[in-house]
Design an enzyme around this catalytic site. Structure first.
Site, PDB file in Angstrom:
ATOM      1  N   SER A 164      23.313  11.677  31.890  1.00  0.00           N
ATOM      2  CA  SER A 164      22.244  12.310  31.112  1.00  0.00           C
ATOM      3  C   SER A 164      20.850  12.046  31.686  1.00  0.00           C
ATOM      4  CB  SER A 164      22.320  11.867  29.651  1.00  0.00           C
ATOM      5  OG  SER A 164      23.482  12.384  29.037  1.00  0.00           O
ATOM      6  N   LYS A 218      28.577   7.779  17.611  1.00  0.00           N
ATOM      7  CA  LYS A 218      28.272   9.093  17.017  1.00  0.00           C
ATOM      8  C   LYS A 218      28.456   9.126  15.495  1.00  0.00           C
ATOM      9  CE  LYS A 218      29.312  11.970  21.058  1.00  0.00           C
ATOM     10  NZ  LYS A 218      30.104  13.127  21.537  1.00  0.00           N
ATOM     11  N   ALA A 272      43.972  16.301  19.933  1.00  0.00           N
ATOM     12  CA  ALA A 272      43.347  16.213  18.610  1.00  0.00           C
ATOM     13  C   ALA A 272      42.456  14.982  18.491  1.00  0.00           C
ATOM     14  CB  ALA A 272      44.423  16.194  17.525  1.00  0.00           C
TER      15      ALA A 272
END
Length: 285
Positions: free
Chosen positions: A24, A75, A137
């Site tokens: 990033s 997160k 998943a």
């Protein structure tokens, strides 16, 4: 001695644990330089037990940051600690982008937008189909299910070795999402126009199972969120079987766009030079 522009202007971060391998800073540094904007963006490692204190310092201004990106494993906690998480974050229960506005900490999740923007750039028209298969998943699949559903797909099959994880996603995202065990993969691929790998199969050159993609529609798109290597074994197999493929690097690049605009005030562009810069960095490490 650093660029004097870094001394002035907004300061932004990417935080995770660990964070030293994040690309990033390269992405945002490229945009700051090419747009000629003052400001800085750097990696800021925060251990899980220190994350709440870091968010408190962000809220009270003592950190000096205008906002930043959040990655694994923070997160979910970033979402819970934000003052104003948006609707995308609320459905996902996770945020990857934070910014201060009106003395409140706002949060969103740009992973889904990064995923769809990558497909829009690399294979326009991918969304003309109505059935998608998502292989895996894990946490990364949540934002992708949300984004594919919101682009109009009517049927989304989530296939996972542990079907219980897939069922949790079906319960979260509604009646368009259907859970299946790994053994049902070939059956649910029939007639699907989009295949998305969200597992780590093939990451860093690991072996991946042989998959037969021919049950998909003839013009189906196959994509992978893994981008190291750029062409994963699953993508190579799909290409050999005649299907268009889209690698996962663009998702990383495009998900960075909304945050940059929030912190630095200009909307950046994902261009060929940025992609080449990141590929060169990948090849060097």
């Amino acid at each position: 001695m650093g660029d004097s522009r870094e001394t002035f202007g907004p300061k932004a971060f990417v935080t995770g644990f660990p964070i030293k391998h994040s690309r990033s800073p390269l992405i945002h540094g490229y945009w700051l330089k090419t747009l000629g904007l003052p400001g800085s963006y750097r990696a800021h490692e925060v251990a899980p037990e220190a994350f709440a204190d870091f968010i408190a310092s962000l809220k009270d201004g003592s950190s000096g940051f205008a906002g930043g990106n959040v990655t694994i494993p923070h997160k979910e906690l970033a979402f819970r600690l934000a003052d104003r998480p948006d609707a995308l974050s609320q459905e996902l229960g996770a945020s990857n982008t934070l910014w201060l506005e009106d003395d409140l900490l706002h949060a969103t999740n740009t992973d889904g937008r990064g995923f769809t923007a990558n497909l829009d750039e690399r294979h326009p028209g991918w969304d003309r189909h109505d059935t998608a298969v998502i292989f895996g998943a894990g946490g990364a699949s949540r934002a992708i299910i949300q984004a594919v559903r919101d682009r109009g797909f009517k049927t989304i099959h989530v296939v996972n070795r542990t079907v219980g994880r897939a069922r949790e996603l079906a319960d979260r995202f509604g009646p368009k999402v259907h859970a299946h065990p790994a053994g049902a993969l070939a059956e649910v691929m029939k007639g699907a126009g989009l295949f998305i790998n969200t597992t780590s199969l093939g990451m860093d050159g690991e072996a991946a199972p042989q998959l037969d993609f021919t049950p998909l529609t003839a013009d189906a798109v196959v994509t992978d969120i893994v981008y190291v290597p750029l062409k994963t074994p699953l993508l190579a197999q799909a290409q050999e079987q005649g299907f268009p493929i889209v690698d996962g690097l663009g998702m990383l690049l495009h998900q960075a766009v909304p945050g940059f605009e929030k912190w630095f005030g200009k909307r950046p562009v994902v261009d060929a030079a940025l992609r080449a810069l990141i590929i060169a960095d990948m090849e060097a490490h």
